[in-house]
Design a protein around this motif. Structure first.
Motif, short mmCIF file in Angstrom:
data_model
loop_
_atom_site.label_atom_id
_atom_site.label_comp_id
_atom_site.label_asym_id
_atom_site.label_seq_id
_atom_site.Cartn_x
_atom_site.Cartn_y
_atom_site.Cartn_z
N GLU A 163 34.26 31.33 38.34
CA GLU A 163 33.51 32.58 38.31
C GLU A 163 34.36 33.76 38.77
OE1 GLU A 163 28.90 31.09 39.08
OE2 GLU A 163 30.25 31.41 40.79
N LYS A 164 35.20 33.53 39.79
CA LYS A 164 36.13 34.58 40.24
C LYS A 164 37.10 34.95 39.11
CE LYS A 164 36.18 33.10 45.13
NZ LYS A 164 35.70 34.34 45.77
N LEU A 165 37.56 33.92 38.41
CA LEU A 165 38.48 34.12 37.31
C LEU A 165 37.82 34.95 36.21
CD1 LEU A 165 41.30 33.36 36.22
CD2 LEU A 165 40.29 31.25 35.32
N MET A 166 36.63 34.58 35.83
CA MET A 166 35.92 35.29 34.77
C MET A 166 35.59 36.72 35.19
SD MET A 166 33.38 32.25 33.42
CE MET A 166 32.84 33.13 31.96
N HIS A 167 35.21 36.88 36.45
CA HIS A 167 34.84 38.21 36.95
C HIS A 167 36.04 39.14 36.96
CE1 HIS A 167 33.85 41.06 40.38
NE2 HIS A 167 32.93 41.31 39.47
N SER A 168 37.22 38.63 37.28
CA SER A 168 38.40 39.48 37.38
C SER A 168 38.76 40.12 36.05
CB SER A 168 39.59 38.68 37.92
OG SER A 168 40.03 37.74 36.96
N PHE A 169 38.47 39.44 34.94
CA PHE A 169 38.87 39.96 33.64
C PHE A 169 38.04 41.15 33.19
CE2 PHE A 169 40.24 35.38 33.19
CZ PHE A 169 41.53 35.67 33.61
N GLU A 170 36.89 41.35 33.85
CA GLU A 170 36.09 42.53 33.54
C GLU A 170 36.78 43.81 34.01
OE1 GLU A 170 32.13 42.02 34.99
OE2 GLU A 170 31.95 39.99 34.18
N GLU A 171 37.74 43.67 34.93
CA GLU A 171 38.45 44.84 35.46
C GLU A 171 39.79 45.07 34.77
OE1 GLU A 171 38.52 45.52 39.65
OE2 GLU A 171 36.99 43.99 40.03
N LEU A 172 40.26 44.12 33.97
CA LEU A 172 41.59 44.22 33.38
C LEU A 172 41.53 44.81 31.98
CD1 LEU A 172 43.08 40.74 34.36
CD2 LEU A 172 43.30 42.91 35.59
N CYS A 173 42.46 45.68 31.69
CA CYS A 173 42.59 46.27 30.36
C CYS A 173 44.02 46.01 29.87
CB CYS A 173 42.31 47.77 30.43
SG CYS A 173 42.48 48.63 28.87
N GLY A 174 44.15 45.49 28.67
CA GLY A 174 45.48 45.25 28.15
C GLY A 174 45.67 43.82 27.67
N ALA A 175 46.92 43.37 27.68
CA ALA A 175 47.27 42.08 27.12
C ALA A 175 47.55 41.08 28.23
CB ALA A 175 48.52 42.22 26.24
N PHE A 176 46.88 39.93 28.17
CA PHE A 176 47.20 38.87 29.12
C PHE A 176 46.88 37.50 28.51
CE2 PHE A 176 43.19 40.94 30.18
CZ PHE A 176 42.26 39.90 30.18
N SER A 177 47.94 36.74 28.32
CA SER A 177 47.83 35.31 28.04
C SER A 177 48.35 34.62 29.29
CB SER A 177 48.65 34.92 26.81
OG SER A 177 48.05 35.43 25.64
N LEU A 178 47.46 33.90 29.97
CA LEU A 178 47.75 33.38 31.30
C LEU A 178 47.64 31.86 31.35
CD1 LEU A 178 45.38 35.71 33.40
CD2 LEU A 178 47.79 36.12 32.91
N LEU A 179 48.44 31.26 32.22
CA LEU A 179 48.24 29.89 32.67
C LEU A 179 48.09 29.93 34.18
CD1 LEU A 179 50.80 27.81 30.57
CD2 LEU A 179 48.36 28.12 30.16
N ILE A 180 47.06 29.25 34.69
CA ILE A 180 46.77 29.23 36.12
C ILE A 180 46.60 27.78 36.56
CG2 ILE A 180 45.22 30.02 37.94
CD1 ILE A 180 44.39 32.30 36.05
N LEU A 181 47.41 27.37 37.52
CA LEU A 181 47.39 26.00 38.01
C LEU A 181 46.83 25.94 39.42
CD1 LEU A 181 48.36 23.02 37.44
CD2 LEU A 181 50.49 23.66 38.61
N THR A 182 45.88 25.04 39.64
CA THR A 182 45.37 24.72 40.98
C THR A 182 45.54 23.22 41.17
OG1 THR A 182 43.07 24.16 40.43
CG2 THR A 182 43.62 26.52 40.60
N PRO A 183 45.28 22.69 42.36
CA PRO A 183 45.39 21.23 42.54
C PRO A 183 44.39 20.42 41.72
CG PRO A 183 45.58 22.34 44.64
CD PRO A 183 45.15 23.38 43.66
#
Length: 483
Positions: free
Chosen positions: A145-165
């Motif tokens: 949910e934090k991940l999804m919420h953060s994208f509402e504030e971003l404008c532009g290009a982002f292809s991301l990979l995010i690793l957690t345990p």
């Protein structure tokens, strides 16, 4: 214009990531990094330099775990300093996180000011770090949910990979500017082993099978313990209210991608060959031979030769141990490296009328030097044919053309450019012709009504038509600067 690579559930994950980054080295030569997790902690090694320089056997052995992500970088925002080398690592809600980013956050200046004014302590100068801070400040309950919420504030290009345990996440912005593909490796323990990469050439190297592209606006989550995949889509209401469209970067096919990569399910080599054919049909010339500016110009030149009937010859040899001139940081270095990088084949071009095919003209430095070298080698005539439209506008989505006044086509007409370059003639593929070429490769007519004109491609560097108001505002400011 960076490269990201991720892999789950495989022995020697760090070595698989190393190979993947090696295949993506063309997307960035400034720095490289790999993070691995053993489902407890995240181990990271990163440094400036090429993949082969940053990683030796002793570093890879220390990167324990069966899940990994990596990054190769060239800087378009924030500069080439140590704190900007990716993957970036942090703890969010007590969870260790490693993040790799390909793209450019257009509203990074505004976000940075807001974060710093509210007490954030930023270590890096690149825009990628801002994503972690926005996630950390979210009041949402779960990591997703934090991940999804953060994208509402971003404008532009982002292809991301995010690793957690516990998970590997793959994210593509709602416009889909930059490519990100999913593949599958053979697994020895019964659990699926997934691969994510900016280009499929990296999958070919590690023996993975291409499955599909990550869709615009998609967050793909992979549970490390089970290999289970789930697709989530972040709130597109704001995106739709601004009437933005899917906008795949057409320059990926013109220049960036390796010829053997499937980019948005289109083979880059085939697209470039077709661009060369279209260039010949629309801009013929009387010449003895067609030669390419290697490497991206090679399939274009072959396409031009095929359509025109003029023989294709190897007239320029490239030294592959010199980095791309286009992404060097200063003009004086670019000037010197053209001669280090390209050498004419004198016996081939001497006394001949030569048509030179290149993918693009940005600053004009390379093109002018190539023409000079060919005339020095004895060419009778040198005609330039460019398999894309004139680059007139800066890109704010991850290409290193930050200043409008640096773009040759912005300050000169094609006729003036021809005089400046000292070519016999100069001609470009038009935007309409380029879009027509790419539309032939699109297999399903799933375009939104508003996208039919540009086929769902971002052509802002040719037209100045950006997908967001912030980029438009920056473009207008630079227009005033040029005028």
């Amino acid at each position: 214009m960076c490269g990201v690579f991720g892999v789950t559930n495989t022995e020697n994950a760090s070595k698989i990531a190393y190979l993947g980054l090696f295949a993506l080295q063309h997307r960035g030569q400034e720095s490289a990094g790999i993070s691995c997790t053993d489902e407890n902690v995240i181990h990271t090694h990163r440094n400036a330099g090429l993949v082969s320089d940053v990683f030796k056997e002793e570093q890879l052995v220390k990167l324990e775990g069966n899940h990994a992500l990596g990054h190769v970088r060239y800087s378009t925002a924030g500069g080439n300093i140590g704190a900007n080398i990716q993957p970036l690592t942090a703890r969010i809600g007590g969870i260790p996180v490693s993040l790799s980013h390909n793209g450019n956050i257009v509203n990074s200046d505004e976000l940075r000011t807001h974060l710093e004014n509210s007490g954030a302590i930023l270590q890096a100068t690149a825009d990628t770090e801002l994503i972690l801070h926005i996630m950390a400040r979210s009041n949402k309950a779960t990591f997703l949910e934090k991940l999804m919420h953060s994208f509402e504030e971003l404008c532009g290009a982002f292809s991301l990979l995010i690793l957690t345990p516990t998970h590997l996440y793959a994210v593509v912005d709602a416009c889909g500017y930059r490519p990100l593909s999913l593949g599958k490796l053979k697994s020895s323990n019964g659990l699926p082993s997934w691969v994510l990469s900016s280009e499929t050439c990296a999958m070919d190297l590690v023996g993975a099978t291409f499955i599909r592209d990550i869709a615009p606006g998609e967050i793909l989550s992979i549970e490390l313990a089970t290999g289970e995949r789930k697709s989530h889509y972040f709130n597109l209401t704001a995106f739709q209210s601004l009437k933005r469209q899917h906008a795949k970067c057409i320059f990926e096919h013109v220049y960036f991608a390796r010829p053997d990569s499937l980019v948005w399910n289109i083979l880059a080599n085939d697209a470039r060959f077709a661009m060369g054919e279209a260039l010949a049909k629309n801009n013929p010339v009387d010449a003895d031979m067609v030669i390419a500016v290697p490497d991206s110009g090679v399939p274009m030149a072959m396409g031009y030769a095929h359509a025109s009937g003029i023989p294709y010859k190897i007239g320029l040899i490239r030294n592959h141990y010199v980095g791309r001139t286009f992404i060097e940081p200063t003009q004086n270095v670019r000037n010197f490296k053209v001669r280090l990088k390209l050498n004419p084949v004198r016996e081939t071009v001497r006394g001949k009328k030569v048509v030179v095919i290149d993918d693009s003209i940005v600053r004009g430095t390379t093109s002018r030097k190539i023409i000079e070298l060919l005339y020095e080698a004895g060419a009778k005539e040198v005609h330039m044919r460019i398999a894309s439209p004139p680059v007139k506008y800066p890109c704010y989505y991850g290409i290193d053309t930050p200043k409008r006044k640096e773009l040759l086509a912005q300050i000169m007409t094609p006729l003036e450019m021809n005089d400046h370059l000292k070519s016999e003639t100069l001609a470009f593929l038009s935007e309409e012709q380029l879009i027509a070429v790419m539309q032939k490769f699109q297999q399903k007519p799933t375009l939104q009504k508003e996208e039919k004109e540009n086929g769902g491609w971002c052509t802002a560097c040719f037209t100045g038509n950006y997908q967001d108001e912030i980029a438009q505002t920056k473009g207008y400011a630079e227009k005033r600067e040029v005028l």
